[in-house]
Write a protein that holds these residues in place. Structure first.
Motif, PDB file in Angstrom:
ATOM      1  N   ILE A   1       0.602  -1.024  -0.124  1.00  0.00           N
ATOM      2  CA  ILE A   1       0.177   0.151  -0.120  1.00  0.00           C
ATOM      3  C   ILE A   1       1.133   1.019   0.103  1.00  0.00           C
ATOM      4  O   ILE A   1       1.588   1.237   1.144  1.00  0.00           O
ATOM      5  N   ARG A   2       0.977   1.975  -1.214  1.00  0.00           N
ATOM      6  CA  ARG A   2       1.502   2.978  -1.063  1.00  0.00           C
ATOM      7  C   ARG A   2       0.565   4.492  -0.110  1.00  0.00           C
ATOM      8  O   ARG A   2      -0.071   4.827  -1.654  1.00  0.00           O
ATOM      9  N   LEU A   3       1.467   5.411   0.227  1.00  0.00           N
ATOM     10  CA  LEU A   3       0.013   6.198   1.356  1.00  0.00           C
ATOM     11  C   LEU A   3       1.087   7.148   1.429  1.00  0.00           C
ATOM     12  O   LEU A   3       2.119   7.047   2.385  1.00  0.00           O
ATOM     13  N   GLY A   4      -0.006   8.438   1.331  1.00  0.00           N
ATOM     14  CA  GLY A   4       0.816   9.519   1.459  1.00  0.00           C
ATOM     15  C   GLY A   4       0.530  10.476   2.618  1.00  0.00           C
ATOM     16  O   GLY A   4      -1.286   9.835   3.162  1.00  0.00           O
ATOM     17  N   PHE A   5       0.571  11.040   3.857  1.00  0.00           N
ATOM     18  CA  PHE A   5      -0.426  11.757   4.276  1.00  0.00           C
ATOM     19  C   PHE A   5       0.251  13.254   5.160  1.00  0.00           C
ATOM     20  O   PHE A   5       1.898  12.915   4.303  1.00  0.00           O
ATOM     21  N   PRO A   6       0.329  13.982   5.625  1.00  0.00           N
ATOM     22  CA  PRO A   6       0.700  15.257   5.889  1.00  0.00           C
ATOM     23  C   PRO A   6       1.964  14.936   7.348  1.00  0.00           C
ATOM     24  O   PRO A   6       0.886  14.369   8.164  1.00  0.00           O
ATOM     25  N   HIS A   7       2.503  16.409   7.698  1.00  0.00           N
ATOM     26  CA  HIS A   7       3.371  15.659   8.759  1.00  0.00           C
ATOM     27  C   HIS A   7       2.403  15.914  10.425  1.00  0.00           C
ATOM     28  O   HIS A   7       2.586  15.028  11.095  1.00  0.00           O
ATOM     29  N   SER A   8       1.682  15.854  10.518  1.00  0.00           N
ATOM     30  CA  SER A   8       1.051  16.629  11.329  1.00  0.00           C
ATOM     31  C   SER A   8       0.564  15.346  11.797  1.00  0.00           C
ATOM     32  O   SER A   8      -0.907  15.360  13.088  1.00  0.00           O
ATOM     33  N   LEU A   9       0.142  14.190  11.106  1.00  0.00           N
ATOM     34  CA  LEU A   9      -1.020  13.404  11.561  1.00  0.00           C
ATOM     35  C   LEU A   9       0.416  11.761  11.126  1.00  0.00           C
ATOM     36  O   LEU A   9       0.046  10.883  11.190  1.00  0.00           O
TER      37      LEU A   9
ATOM     38  N   ASP B   1      -1.178   5.776  -3.814  1.00  0.00           N
ATOM     39  CA  ASP B   1      -2.247   5.261  -3.929  1.00  0.00           C
ATOM     40  C   ASP B   1      -3.298   5.539  -3.455  1.00  0.00           C
ATOM     41  O   ASP B   1      -5.110   6.167  -3.608  1.00  0.00           O
ATOM     42  N   LEU B   2      -3.219   6.115  -1.647  1.00  0.00           N
ATOM     43  CA  LEU B   2      -4.201   7.376  -1.246  1.00  0.00           C
ATOM     44  C   LEU B   2      -2.949   7.846  -0.495  1.00  0.00           C
ATOM     45  O   LEU B   2      -2.165   7.964  -0.241  1.00  0.00           O
ATOM     46  N   ALA B   3      -3.950   8.986  -0.291  1.00  0.00           N
ATOM     47  CA  ALA B   3      -3.017   9.915   0.409  1.00  0.00           C
ATOM     48  C   ALA B   3      -4.059  10.296   1.571  1.00  0.00           C
ATOM     49  O   ALA B   3      -5.479  10.904   1.802  1.00  0.00           O
TER      50      ALA B   3
END
Length: 296
Positions: A93-101, A142-144
């Motif tokens: 799973i290729r997942l993106g997210f902001p630093h605050s999470l 794939d998801l963010a």
């Protein structure tokens, strides 16, 4: 034309430097230069020009880069899909997210998912809102998780996972630190520690202050929630942070106080490309997240 040439070309284009590209590829600089030269000969066009110590794409090179990135991204997804076809439980799973999470939310949901699917792998990318959207559209993730949730976007779609309250954070011993709640206008004369331009929390804080009737006086800008929290705890000013960014241990911590007026919140959404089906393993994770946040 070989795939290796495309890999080398894309890496050099992104780094704008042959030596740095070779270091990341773990190959000799001469090997990278040779493959780029062979690619240019086959295409019959220069892909790079020297600019100081760096390389710059020519117009033809910039055009070729767009296509090469698509080809490599499609190839990577094809390999993943084949592996998932054989066994979805061993996909990635290729997942993106902001630093605050990154401090709390992402570790929590990933740990909960892996209890059910222990063999699934994850590849993470942290970034600001624009870079996460760009990486998603380009197929690099794939998801963010995105904040704020984009209500209208031609290339991505998704759902709001949660709406999170922002708190005032104050230095220990601040005159308002013992209050259960305050109005934001009570901080109008304070110096604010705020996120730098490009971070999604900055406009949320700025607009909340304007709604409260004042423009915040910025004393310091930062790029990490840890930095913001630490500067406030050290007495360098006040700020607003979401609750998920306040779970941290240590001796020097700011005081959090609820804001009664105006209500300050941010939406956190989960998005994916609107013109493609999710890979099987990403679809599995997507369904898990919908149930996870509905439960909360």
């Amino acid at each position: 034309m070989e795939l290796r040439q495309l890999y080398y070309f894309v890496k050099v284009a992104r780094k704008e430097h042959v030596t740095q590209a070779a270091e990341e590829l773990h190959v000799a600089q001469s090997a990278v230069s040779r493959q780029i030269h062979q690619l240019e000969e086959e295409l019959g066009v220069k892909l790079f020009v020297q600019k100081g110590r760096n390389l710059q794409l020519t117009p033809a090179g910039a055009l070729f880069l767009k296509r090469a990135e698509v080809i490599l991204s499609d190839l990577e997804r094809a390999v993943i899909e084949v592996h998932e076809f054989l066994d979805p439980e061993k996909g990635e799973i290729r997942l993106g997210f902001p630093h605050s999470l990154g401090n709390r939310l992402i570790p929590q949901v990933v740990a909960a998912f892996r209890k059910l699917h222990p063999n699934v792998k994850f590849r993470f990318k942290q970034g600001m809102y624009p870079s996460l959207i760009r990486d998603l559209v380009k197929g690099e993730i794939d998801l963010a998780f995105i904040s704020p949730f984009p209500k209208e976007h031609e290339q991505v779609c998704g759902e709001v996972m949660l709406t999170e309250e922002l708190y005032a954070i104050l230095p220990p011993g601040h005159p308002l630190s013992d209050e259960e709640e305050i109005e934001l206008v009570q901080l109008k004369d304070e110096t604010f520690v705020i996120f730098s331009e490009g971070y999604s929390l900055r406009p949320i804080v700025w607009e909340a202050c304007l709604e409260a009737g004042f423009e915040p006086k910025i004393g310091f800008e930062g790029e990490e929630t840890d930095t913001i929290r630490g500067l406030v705890a050290a007495g360098m000013g006040v700020s607003l942070l979401p609750e998920l960014a306040l779970y941290q241990s240590g001796q020097l911590q700011p005081t959090k106080v609820r804001i009664s007026k105006p209500a300050v919140t941010r939406t956190i959404g989960l998005v994916h490309r609107s013109n493609e089906k999710l890979p099987l393993v990403a679809k599995l994770f997507h369904g898990f997240l919908l149930r996870y946040f509905k439960r909360d």
